[in-house]
Design an enzyme around this catalytic site. Structure first.
Site, PDB file in Angstrom:
ATOM      1  N   HIS A 130     -21.601  78.827 -35.004  1.00  0.00           N
ATOM      2  CA  HIS A 130     -20.983  79.457 -33.843  1.00  0.00           C
ATOM      3  C   HIS A 130     -20.137  78.426 -33.117  1.00  0.00           C
ATOM      4  CE1 HIS A 130     -22.330  83.579 -33.716  1.00  0.00           C
ATOM      5  NE2 HIS A 130     -23.592  83.226 -33.914  1.00  0.00           N
ATOM      6  N   ASP A 160     -13.712  79.215 -30.518  1.00  0.00           N
ATOM      7  CA  ASP A 160     -13.422  80.543 -31.063  1.00  0.00           C
ATOM      8  C   ASP A 160     -11.983  80.981 -30.788  1.00  0.00           C
ATOM      9  OD1 ASP A 160     -15.859  80.942 -32.210  1.00  0.00           O
ATOM     10  OD2 ASP A 160     -16.616  82.324 -30.702  1.00  0.00           O
TER      11      ASP A 160
END
Length: 342
Positions: A130, A160
């Site tokens: 992540h 991200d």
């Protein structure tokens, strides 16, 4: 209507950077069709609504990628597409018969965009991950935060969306320009670790030049400098200060009522920064955030209130720029299409 009007994009549903890239393309006018997994809610984040605004401006179709008939629908969409976006682990699309060789063989001008955390190759390529892990590996996380505290993750904005989704969109658009000129598509391999590393380029340049130390919270832009920091006001709210240049620093001192104060520690000497920070903190604590904003709004002191997410939607400047109100992201419900329309 936008500069990408007429560009057809196929996006495989996911979370985070891939949908963000598709959103950017849709915002620019592209026709984006999102392929959802039939019966899937997108996991924890999807069920919490994390993709709702990222899906604005897109159409969607629910397919079963284990069904040969539905796989043919995907191939039909890809044959007509200009750009394809996928965010699976390396090898998944190839096993489905939807890899670059398969789809570029049927549509040689296709831009095949791949979004991963670790990249298509390398020791960690097949590992789960992540944002927090990706930015940790690049050094960006370790450089963020106060010197005597644990590193502070900037939500999932840096990896991200900054290092991932934006870089995928940039690569896809560059490849699209080439495809329109030559008729030849290509694969865009966007990895969050790579994009985040690129975002640290200026900091590495300063590090190489001796203008940055490899310790967080000790430098010009990481709250090490008292004139580039966050201060608590008398009501417990915060103000952000970024008065780096001399003229902006002079405007800051004027607003604080410190112009001409000969007892003020010198900002040019980092050894005096702790004492200078204490002086600033004491002054900022003497008024509320609203009162200070009345002093600094519209000046060149480079001071801004630290709004909450909701407060930011009501800020006068944001509203004037079209970003105010509870619907600031202009979310639109996706239009559902069926396989016959593919």
């Amino acid at each position: 209507m936008g500069p990408l009007e007429g560009v057809r994009v196929v996006e495989f549903a996911g979370l985070g950077p891939g949908p963000f890239c598709g959103m950017l393309l849709a915002d620019l006018g592209a026709d984006v069709v999102r392929i959802d997994r039939r019966g899937s809610r997108g996991g924890l984040l999807g069920s919490l609504g994390a993709t709702s605004l990222l899906d604005r401006g897109k159409r969607s179709i629910a397919l079963d990628l284990k069904d040969p008939a539905d796989l043919e629908v995907v191939r039909a969409l890809a044959r007509r597409a200009d750009v394809l976006l996928e965010g699976f682990r390396p090898g998944v699309m190839e096993r489905l018969g939807l890899g670059p060789d398969d789809l570029l063989g049927e549509n040689p001008a296709l831009v095949y965009g791949r979004m991963t955390g670790w990249g298509q190759t390398g020791p960690l390529a097949h590992s789960a991950g992540h944002d927090i892990g990706y930015i940790a590996l690049t050094g960006a996380l370790g450089a963020s935060g106060r010197p005597d505290e644990v590193p502070a993750p900037p939500m999932n904005l840096l990896g991200d969306f900054g290092g991932g989704g934006v870089f995928l969109a940039l690569g896809a658009l560059a490849a699209l320009i080439r495809a329109r000129a030559t008729g030849e598509g290509q694969v865009v391999d966007a990895a969050i670790v790579d994009g985040t590393a690129v975002l640290t380029t200026m900091i590495h340049g300063m590090l190489d030049a001796g203008a940055w130390t490899d310790r967080r919270g000790r430098n010009l832009l990481d709250t090490g400098a008292p004139f580039y920091d966050v201060y608590r006001c008398g009501d417990g709210q915060f103000l952000a200060v970024g008065a780096l240049e001399e003229q902006f620093y002079a405007a800051l001192l004027e607003g604080l009522g410190l112009t001409g104060d000969e007892t003020l520690p010198r900002r040019e000497d980092p050894r005096q920064w702790p004492a200078l920070r204490e002086r600033f903190a004491a002054v900022f604590a003497s008024r509320t955030r609203a009162e200070w904003w009345q002093v600094f709004e519209g000046t060149d002191a480079c001071v801004a209130p630290v709004w909450s997410l909701v407060e930011a939607t009501e800020d006068g400047h944001n509203v004037a720029r079209g970003g105010g109100g509870s619907g600031s992201a202009a979310a639109r419900a996706p239009v559902i299409i069926g396989p016959r329309d593919a």
